[in-house]
Design a protein around this motif. Structure first.
Motif, PDB file in Angstrom:
ATOM      1  N   UNK A  71       6.348  -1.600   9.882  1.00 53.71           N
ATOM      2  CA  UNK A  71       5.015  -0.999   9.980  1.00 53.71           C
ATOM      3  C   UNK A  71       4.717  -0.545  11.403  1.00 53.71           C
ATOM      4  N   UNK A  72       5.115  -1.361  12.379  1.00 54.63           N
ATOM      5  CA  UNK A  72       4.872  -1.004  13.782  1.00 54.63           C
ATOM      6  C   UNK A  72       5.640   0.250  14.190  1.00 54.63           C
ATOM      7  N   UNK A  73       6.753   0.483  13.526  1.00 55.50           N
ATOM      8  CA  UNK A  73       7.534   1.684  13.811  1.00 55.50           C
ATOM      9  C   UNK A  73       7.048   2.881  12.978  1.00 55.50           C
ATOM     10  N   UNK A  74       5.937   2.640  12.251  1.00 52.41           N
ATOM     11  CA  UNK A  74       5.314   3.705  11.450  1.00 52.41           C
ATOM     12  C   UNK A  74       6.264   4.264  10.396  1.00 52.41           C
ATOM     13  N   UNK A  75       7.076   3.375   9.827  1.00 53.54           N
ATOM     14  CA  UNK A  75       7.967   3.746   8.732  1.00 53.54           C
ATOM     15  C   UNK A  75       7.326   3.331   7.410  1.00 53.54           C
ATOM     16  N   UNK A  76       7.652   4.040   6.369  1.00 55.37           N
ATOM     17  CA  UNK A  76       7.105   3.717   5.044  1.00 55.37           C
ATOM     18  C   UNK A  76       7.527   2.308   4.635  1.00 55.37           C
TER      19      UNK A  76
END
Length: 209
Positions: A71-76
């Motif tokens: 989530x922190x890496x803004x991945x689904x």
């Protein structure tokens, strides 16, 4: 996103989602499973061992960390990671008469808190604030483990045990117990010969320690 972390989380989720379902509806961690505990002293092989306390707590923690990292890496989000995390059986304490309270046993089908001539090596207690939320049960577990540890002739054979218990005590807000554990006269840590692999006194049968 680190491929190793991703692949590890994939494996952890698959292992849970294809594992046994308990009557309560949660997914069991094993069997089979090798544990960080001392189930061999009770004669339980990996094929008859399930939900070891340390592994159960950290399996959930590991999946939670992987989900947060993604989530922190803004991945689904990976929905099956969350499904496995939510389905995994919780760590459940059991009543133990000598402790006069509930404690954590080494694993779900442990027949006793501490097999004959061994104090429980409940590794989960070391990282208690991270892995488990019930600090009251953890404190009771640690206090009882220390009581049984102190009656062993010559102390425990592993160099890590006394520092391990001391770390657990410190993290659970018991500094006096932590200090006393480091000063136990029978502590094998005081006369150990450490080897290249980090092991002590017991030879080199463990490749990494």
């Amino acid at each position: 996103f680190n491929a190793t972390v991703h692949d590890t989380a994939d494996f952890m989720a698959d292992f849970i989602l294809h594992g046994p379902i308990e009557r309560s509806g949660c997914r069991s961690l094993g069997p089979p499973v090798f544990t960080a505990e001392i189930e061999s002293n009770e004669g339980h092989p990996a094929t008859d061992t399930s939900n070891p306390t340390f592994s159960l707590a950290y399996w959930k923690y590991g999946l939670d960390l992987a989900i947060t990292w993604r989530a922190r890496l803004k991945l689904a989000p990976e929905s099956y990671w969350q499904a496995a995390h939510d389905a995994l059986c919780p760590v459940r304490p059991r009543h133990y008469a000598p402790a006069k309270s509930e404690v954590y046993f080494p694993y779900s089908n442990s027949s006793t808190f501490a097999p004959s001539k061994y104090a429980t090596q409940l590794f989960a207690a070391v990282f208690a604030p991270v892995a488990l939320s019930n600090r009251t049960v953890l404190r009771a577990t640690l206090v009882q483990a220390v009581k049984e540890l102190k009656v062993l002739e010559g102390g425990l054979p592993w160099c890590c045990n006394y520092p391990m218990y001391a770390i657990a005590a410190a993290r659970l807000g018991m500094p006096e117990l932590a200090a006393s554990l480091m000063l136990l006269p029978n502590s094998s840590m005081h006369d150990s010969t450490y080897r290249a692999n980090g092991q002590c006194r017991m030879g080199n049968f463990l490749p990494v320690y």
